[in-house]
Enzyme design. Structure first.
Site, mmCIF file in Angstrom:
data_model
loop_
_atom_site.group_PDB
_atom_site.id
_atom_site.type_symbol
_atom_site.label_atom_id
_atom_site.label_comp_id
_atom_site.label_asym_id
_atom_site.label_seq_id
_atom_site.Cartn_x
_atom_site.Cartn_y
_atom_site.Cartn_z
ATOM 1 N N SER A 115 0.801 -1.213 0.000
ATOM 2 C CA SER A 115 0.000 0.000 0.000
ATOM 3 C C SER A 115 0.838 1.268 0.000
ATOM 4 O O SER A 115 1.503 1.585 -0.970
ATOM 5 C CB SER A 115 -0.954 -0.046 1.191
ATOM 6 O OG SER A 115 -1.902 0.967 1.130
ATOM 7 N N GLU A 170 10.261 5.953 -9.977
ATOM 8 C CA GLU A 170 9.867 6.479 -11.286
ATOM 9 C C GLU A 170 10.014 7.993 -11.408
ATOM 10 O O GLU A 170 10.185 8.502 -12.512
ATOM 11 C CB GLU A 170 8.418 6.067 -11.576
ATOM 12 C CG GLU A 170 8.253 4.556 -11.713
ATOM 13 C CD GLU A 170 6.830 4.134 -12.036
ATOM 14 O OE1 GLU A 170 5.985 5.031 -12.250
ATOM 15 O OE2 GLU A 170 6.564 2.921 -12.072
ATOM 16 N N LYS A 194 -0.742 -4.001 -3.626
ATOM 17 C CA LYS A 194 -2.047 -3.468 -3.211
ATOM 18 C C LYS A 194 -2.273 -2.170 -3.969
ATOM 19 O O LYS A 194 -1.639 -1.165 -3.699
ATOM 20 C CB LYS A 194 -2.053 -3.223 -1.711
ATOM 21 C CG LYS A 194 -3.264 -2.444 -1.212
ATOM 22 C CD LYS A 194 -4.547 -3.239 -1.400
ATOM 23 C CE LYS A 194 -5.749 -2.481 -0.891
ATOM 24 N NZ LYS A 194 -6.068 -1.291 -1.692
#
Length: 498
Positions: free
Chosen positions: A327, A338, A352
């Site tokens: 999560s 990224e 998740k």
């Protein structure tokens, strides 16, 4: 208040309850809202009485208008009246209503959507407070089973040896198969000092294990820092809780005074937490304006949350993840990878990728349901896939050994999978019994005596109680000292610092 949850696949943690905070709840990404709701029973009464409209205010400006004659509810009304008037015993009308709501939510077949009774909702809310009482583990429901997402650092669950992906089969002898995570949390949590006995099935092992755990107060202290060498620090974040940003800033400031020039941020076994904390902390390492996370609603509309740049994104960083990272942890890991080019080391994360909202009914019960997907900055949906690290590094084999029940006696001439596990543990900590086939022979007894003597325990050659607990403690220390994932992260970080 926004929160990342259960993970969590809700970082409910056996938790038992953590809204993502990882403790006895599910793991997931949750937004919490406290709007007064009207109970279904009252709604039925108003409509059946011929009221043409019924308006309910939510906060200051949100109003829901309910029109009468909803034909889709006719069957529900009929079933309610039939049971109320015709069942062979008097029925609890509130229980019928709760069951109806629970049935609707269960029909979604979504492990992150739950209806919680008043009692269950209290447990849910306490999971984001400064502390709670329980075993300190994050759980989730998956395919009809309750599985461990991650134990909390220093918790009874961690000390008992629970690990991610362990399946909880029974709680105090009661099967919990088919329960949702909220129901399981209610059974697992309890007063400090009381004992709960879990039957655990660990993937890769044949026989289930009985694990007695004494409940304790689980403080929500979430940041731990230490210097690895003269210039590199390791900082572990165990969950994204109310004060995690403040804790992290304080820890990093203290470590800088000790010479920190680069940091390994450890998100292993971190089941998630509060969204505002995840965004705030990620902003410390991602340049201002860069995307941290995206939310995609049912209509495909995407909302972007960008870095607030509250800190310095120039501090050399490497992030550790594993299958217990869920999560909010995955949001952080994906964002720094990224949007800031930060390398990830360890194992594939939990996976998740959905967003929940939680709303309280007027009577204290609670409805939590999925409202969106969350995507990485590059638009990737990691749900049920996880995040693959740049450097895939496993821990030694002995790091995944199953638990030994300290109440079970392992002695000469016995044979079992527990004996086999004990033999592997003894070998790992330096007392080689010269066999690992599960038969407790004289060599195994000699190894146990040598271990007991060195640890100042009664040297009777029998593994039980304190001897078993000490053996598992030594193994944990061995795993920490031989942390291959941390060693690789330090190596990668040194290259980035050149």
């Amino acid at each position: 208040m926004k929160a990342l949850n259960e993970n969590n696949e809700e970082q409910k943690m056996v938790d038992e309850g953590k809204v993502e905070q990882g403790t006895e709840n599910k793991s997931g990404y949750i937004r919490m809202k406290k709007f007064p709701f009207i109970m279904l029973l009252f709604l039925l009464v108003f409509l059946s009485a011929g009221i043409t409209t019924f308006a309910l205010a939510f906060g200051k400006d949100k109003v829901v208008t309910v029109a009468p004659q909803r034909s889709e509810f006719n069957k529900l009304y009929a079933a309610f009246d039939t049971l109320k008037n015709g069942y062979y015993k008097d029925v609890n009308q509130q229980k019928l209503i709760n069951g109806a709501i629970d049935g609707m939510v269960s029909s979604l077949d979504d492990p992150y959507s739950d209806y919680m009774s008043n009692e269950e909702a209290k447990s849910f809310h306490s999971s984001i407070s400064s502390s709670f009482e329980g075993i300190g583990a994050e759980i989730q429901e998956k395919d009809g089973h309750i599985i461990i997402v991650s134990p909390i650092k220093g918790s009874p669950a961690e000390k008992a040896g629970l690990k991610p992906n362990d399946i909880v089969v029974t709680v105090n002898g009661k099967s919990i198969q088919g329960m949702n995570s909220t129901q399981a949390v209610t059974l697992i949590r309890g007063k400090k000092g009381t004992k709960v006995e879990l039957t655990i099935q660990r993937p890769g092992t044949d026989a289930p294990m009985t694990v007695p755990i004494v409940r304790d107060t689980i403080p929500i202290e979430t940041v731990y820092g230490e210097m690895v060498d003269e210039s590199i620090a390791k900082v572990q974040i165990t969950s994204f809780s109310t004060n995690t940003t403040k804790e992290l800033v304080t820890t990093l400031n203290d470590l800088q005074k000790k010479g920190m020039k680069g940091v390994v941020l450890d998100l292993r076994q971190n089941p998630g937490g509060l969204l505002d904390q995840a965004v705030s902390i990620t902003s410390m390492f991602v340049p201002k304006g860069k995307v941290i996370v995206k939310e995609q609603d049912r209509n495909g509309k995407v909302k972007e949350i960008a870095s607030q740049n509250e800190g310095s994104p120039n501090l050399p960083l490497v992030v550790l993840i594993d299958k217990g990272s869920a999560s909010a942890s995955e949001i952080f890991a994906a964002a720094v990878k990224e949007s800031a080019g930060v390398p990830l080391v360890g194992e594939k994360s939990f996976g998740k990728g959905t967003v929940q909202t939680a709303e309280d009914f007027k009577d204290g019960s609670n409805l939590k349901y999925t409202i969106a997907k969350w995507l990485t900055p590059n638009g990737n949906w990691i749900h049920k896939k996880g995040i693959v690290p740049d450097f895939d590094v496993a821990l030694p084999d002995y790091a995944s050994l199953p638990i030994i029940n300290p109440e079970k006696e392992l002695a000469l001439s016995t044979s079992s999978t527990e004996v086999q596990t004990a033999q592997k543990m003894l070998k790992a900590v330096g007392y080689d019994p010269e066999r690992e086939d599960g038969f407790f022979d004289e060599k195994t007894k000699e190894a146990v005596i040598a271990f007991q003597t060195a640890q100042g325990l009664p040297a009777d050659g029998v593994l039980k109680g304190d001897s078993t607990m000490k053996l598992m403690d030594l193994l944990r220390e061995k795993i920490k000292a031989s942390d291959t994932q941390l060693q690789k992260a330090v190596e990668v970080l040194k290259e980035r610092m050149k």
